[in-house]
Write an enzyme that holds these catalytic residues in place. Structure first.
Site, PDB file in Angstrom:
ATOM      1  N   ARG A 234      39.314  -9.485  12.039  1.00  0.00           N
ATOM      2  CA  ARG A 234      39.939  -9.215  12.630  1.00  0.00           C
ATOM      3  C   ARG A 234      41.156  -9.168  11.403  1.00  0.00           C
ATOM      4  O   ARG A 234      40.854 -10.315  10.568  1.00  0.00           O
ATOM      5  CB  ARG A 234      39.612 -10.063  13.789  1.00  0.00           C
ATOM      6  CG  ARG A 234      39.249  -9.575  15.593  1.00  0.00           C
ATOM      7  CD  ARG A 234      39.548  -7.981  15.604  1.00  0.00           C
ATOM      8  NE  ARG A 234      38.666  -7.055  16.972  1.00  0.00           N
ATOM      9  CZ  ARG A 234      37.583  -6.771  17.095  1.00  0.00           C
ATOM     10  NH1 ARG A 234      37.673  -6.072  15.159  1.00  0.00           N
ATOM     11  NH2 ARG A 234      37.621  -5.708  17.653  1.00  0.00           N
ATOM     12  N   GLU A 263      48.336  -4.148  13.813  1.00  0.00           N
ATOM     13  CA  GLU A 263      47.595  -2.532  13.047  1.00  0.00           C
ATOM     14  C   GLU A 263      46.933  -1.943  14.364  1.00  0.00           C
ATOM     15  O   GLU A 263      47.518  -0.795  14.686  1.00  0.00           O
ATOM     16  CB  GLU A 263      46.059  -3.090  12.900  1.00  0.00           C
ATOM     17  CG  GLU A 263      44.688  -3.623  14.070  1.00  0.00           C
ATOM     18  CD  GLU A 263      44.002  -3.608  14.170  1.00  0.00           C
ATOM     19  OE1 GLU A 263      42.729  -3.346  13.073  1.00  0.00           O
ATOM     20  OE2 GLU A 263      42.806  -3.005  14.708  1.00  0.00           O
ATOM     21  N   HIS A 295      40.654   0.518  10.259  1.00  0.00           N
ATOM     22  CA  HIS A 295      39.498   0.429  11.886  1.00  0.00           C
ATOM     23  C   HIS A 295      38.286   1.466  11.420  1.00  0.00           C
ATOM     24  O   HIS A 295      38.413   1.485  12.548  1.00  0.00           O
ATOM     25  CB  HIS A 295      40.210  -0.381  12.403  1.00  0.00           C
ATOM     26  CG  HIS A 295      39.551  -1.272  13.719  1.00  0.00           C
ATOM     27  ND1 HIS A 295      40.200  -2.665  14.103  1.00  0.00           N
ATOM     28  CD2 HIS A 295      38.002  -1.534  14.189  1.00  0.00           C
ATOM     29  CE1 HIS A 295      39.028  -3.082  14.895  1.00  0.00           C
ATOM     30  NE2 HIS A 295      38.234  -2.672  14.681  1.00  0.00           N
TER      31      HIS A 295
HETATM   32  P1  NAD Z   1      28.073 -11.743  15.966  1.00  0.00           P
HETATM   33  O1  NAD Z   1      28.496 -12.477  17.296  1.00  0.00           O
HETATM   34  O2  NAD Z   1      26.705 -11.070  15.940  1.00  0.00           O
HETATM   35  O3  NAD Z   1      28.489 -12.622  14.664  1.00  0.00           O
HETATM   36  C1  NAD Z   1      29.956 -13.487  14.783  1.00  0.00           C
HETATM   37  C2  NAD Z   1      28.984 -14.771  13.759  1.00  0.00           C
HETATM   38  O4  NAD Z   1      30.087 -15.472  13.436  1.00  0.00           O
HETATM   39  C3  NAD Z   1      27.908 -15.647  14.737  1.00  0.00           C
HETATM   40  O5  NAD Z   1      27.116 -15.773  13.561  1.00  0.00           O
HETATM   41  C4  NAD Z   1      28.837 -16.815  15.112  1.00  0.00           C
HETATM   42  O6  NAD Z   1      28.470 -17.729  14.636  1.00  0.00           O
HETATM   43  C5  NAD Z   1      29.712 -17.034  13.562  1.00  0.00           C
HETATM   44  N1  NAD Z   1      31.537 -17.689  13.916  1.00  0.00           N
HETATM   45  C6  NAD Z   1      32.268 -18.100  15.135  1.00  0.00           C
HETATM   46  N2  NAD Z   1      33.463 -18.637  14.748  1.00  0.00           N
HETATM   47  C7  NAD Z   1      32.513 -18.843  13.199  1.00  0.00           C
HETATM   48  C8  NAD Z   1      33.485 -19.476  12.099  1.00  0.00           C
HETATM   49  N3  NAD Z   1      35.151 -19.915  12.712  1.00  0.00           N
HETATM   50  N4  NAD Z   1      33.448 -19.309  11.079  1.00  0.00           N
HETATM   51  C9  NAD Z   1      32.723 -18.797  10.767  1.00  0.00           C
HETATM   52  N5  NAD Z   1      31.316 -18.311  11.218  1.00  0.00           N
HETATM   53  C10 NAD Z   1      31.807 -18.880  12.594  1.00  0.00           C
HETATM   54  O7  NAD Z   1      29.088 -10.631  15.379  1.00  0.00           O
HETATM   55  P2  NAD Z   1      29.025  -8.817  14.580  1.00  0.00           P
HETATM   56  O8  NAD Z   1      28.625  -8.154  15.350  1.00  0.00           O
HETATM   57  O9  NAD Z   1      27.477  -9.663  13.589  1.00  0.00           O
HETATM   58  O10 NAD Z   1      31.227  -8.930  14.469  1.00  0.00           O
HETATM   59  C11 NAD Z   1      31.288  -9.978  14.033  1.00  0.00           C
HETATM   60  C12 NAD Z   1      32.674  -8.746  13.230  1.00  0.00           C
HETATM   61  O11 NAD Z   1      32.671  -7.878  13.109  1.00  0.00           O
HETATM   62  C13 NAD Z   1      33.369  -9.081  15.135  1.00  0.00           C
HETATM   63  O12 NAD Z   1      33.398 -10.403  16.309  1.00  0.00           O
HETATM   64  C14 NAD Z   1      34.103  -8.354  15.043  1.00  0.00           C
HETATM   65  O13 NAD Z   1      35.595  -8.601  15.189  1.00  0.00           O
HETATM   66  C15 NAD Z   1      33.982  -7.288  14.242  1.00  0.00           C
HETATM   67  N6  NAD Z   1      33.500  -5.895  13.910  1.00  0.00           N
HETATM   68  C16 NAD Z   1      35.444  -5.353  13.205  1.00  0.00           C
HETATM   69  C17 NAD Z   1      34.397  -3.833  13.675  1.00  0.00           C
HETATM   70  C18 NAD Z   1      35.436  -2.886  12.389  1.00  0.00           C
HETATM   71  O14 NAD Z   1      35.184  -1.718  12.861  1.00  0.00           O
HETATM   72  N7  NAD Z   1      36.098  -3.211  11.597  1.00  0.00           N
HETATM   73  C19 NAD Z   1      33.319  -3.388  14.379  1.00  0.00           C
HETATM   74  C20 NAD Z   1      32.674  -4.179  15.068  1.00  0.00           C
HETATM   75  C21 NAD Z   1      32.736  -5.819  15.294  1.00  0.00           C
END
Ligand code: NAD
Length: 332
Positions: A234, A263, A295
């Site tokens: 993000r 964005e 994105h």
């Molecule tokens: P997820 O919930 O499976 O994993 C997130 C991980 O981050 C968890 O293990 C959690 O414990 C950890 N976490 C939470 N807060 C934290 C912190 N302050 N420091 C370190 N670790 C922390 O989520 P995911 O499916 O792996 O997705 C991760 C992120 O990717 C989403 O939140 C979203 O913002 C982003 N995303 C981007 C796109 C894109 O197209 N660019 C698409 C999907 C998701």
């Protein structure tokens, strides 16, 4: 029983119409973002289906509730753009797509990394101009580099596995350690130590109230000179003004961003005929060692199919007064 889909792109309609055939929910597709400026158009709808840049503030949610909306369906994983407390107060159910092809995002992060470390974005343009010189295209191996992964959930885990396959030393920081990753050779450490040791840092944690501007001038100061940063999570995780300064000082050697804090004014639109007023993104894009994608990390056939299927399934369940199959899909 209509659902209004905001920020709808032509491909959203293709995938949702394909998987809606057997479900038969009435969907009205609107290209505009949902926000205070437009929420009044919501009429006669049981739900809204929204994406990453729709803004569901408490005020917007209050108006939705007043108009009889019962469901907010996010067709994405992140939910930092929705005031969940407000939704709870107004009795609106909120669902999301907790997992859709994490490999899509992880592979895009790797694609950005491989583009930057081997300068293929420059080589592509160069050979089209019949310039076959290699001067200026010197890259670096990923093999044996230290890769720091912040957030080892579904996407971070997939990213770690790919990096281990490249022969990298993978270190990670998360609030929870993943035993399987440790077994595979990932070493968990503190966030500070990760920043000190990594040649490459990739962000895979959600944006929360605690980690806004996680990458800022103080954390950048901890990093190795010439560090490579990749952000597919993000935009708000990175202070763009500080990263521009760090690029100017050669502290950051390469930057790959698929997300950007401002964005919503730019991404998912063709602005090729417009004057861009955002000087910050223009400055970012002027660096030869910065790669910006709009994105698109999620944007694979497999991921869009899963997003449509899971979102439609959750909406159908909630309309029937049932719980979606995957409890992780339900936020409120
Ligand atoms: P997820 O919930 O499976 O994993 C997130 C991980 O981050 C968890 O293990 C959690 O414990 C950890 N976490 C939470 N807060 C934290 C912190 N302050 N420091 C370190 N670790 C922390 O989520 P995911 O499916 O792996 O997705 C991760 C992120 O990717 C989403 O939140 C979203 O913002 C982003 N995303 C981007 C796109 C894109 O197209 N660019 C698409 C999907 C998701």
């Amino acid at each position: 029983m209509k659902i209004i889909m905001f920020s709808a792109q032509p491909y959203d309609k293709v995938f949702f119409d394909r998987y809606n055939v057997d479900i038969g929910i009435e969907i009205e597709y609107l290209e505009t973002h949902l926000g205070p400026h437009i929420v009044n158009v919501v009429d006669n709808a049981i739900g809204v289906c929204v994406f990453v840049n729709d803004k569901l503030t408490a005020d917007v949610i209050a108006t939705l509730a007043q108009k009889g909306v019962k469901i907010i369906a996010l067709r994405c994983a992140g939910f930092n753009n929705v005031d969940l407390d407000a939704a709870k107060r107004y009795g609106i159910r909120v669902c999301r797509v907790p997992a859709y092809s994490p490999e899509a995002v992880a592979e895009h992060a790797v694609a950005m990394l491989l583009t930057l470390n081997r300068k293929t974005h420059k080589a592509y343009n160069r050979v089209r101009e019949q310039n076959f010189s290699l001067t200026g295209l010197l890259g670096f191996n990923l093999h044996q580099k230290t890769v720091g992964v912040i957030g080892t959930g579904k996407i971070g885990r997939a990213f770690c596995k790919i990096m281990l396959g490249f022969g990298c030393r993978v270190i990670a920081y998360d609030l929870f350690e993943d035993a399987q990753l440790i077994e595979l050779g990932v070493n968990y450490t503190t966030q500070e130590e990760l920043m000190r040791q990594s040649d490459i840092i990739s962000l895979h944690c959600p944006l929360t109230a605690d980690n806004h501007y996680l990458i800022n001038k103080d954390t950048l100061a901890l990093m190795k000179d010439g560090v490579t940063l990749i952000n597919t999570s993000r935009g708000g995780l990175v202070c763009t003004a500080d990263i521009i300064e760090a690029l100017k000082q050669h502290k950051v050697g390469h930057l790959g961003i698929d997300v950007y804090e401002q964005e919503e004014k730019l991404f998912f639109r063709n602005l090729s005929e417009d004057i861009i007023e955002d000087d910050t993104i223009q400055r970012l894009m002027s660096f030869p060692n910065v790669l910006v994608t709009a994105h698109q990390a999620f944007f694979t056939d497999e991921a869009l199919s899963q997003i449509a299927q899971i979102t439609l399934g959750s909406i159908a369940s909630l309309i029937k007064g049932e719980e979606p199959e995957d409890s992780a899909a339900v936020l409120v």
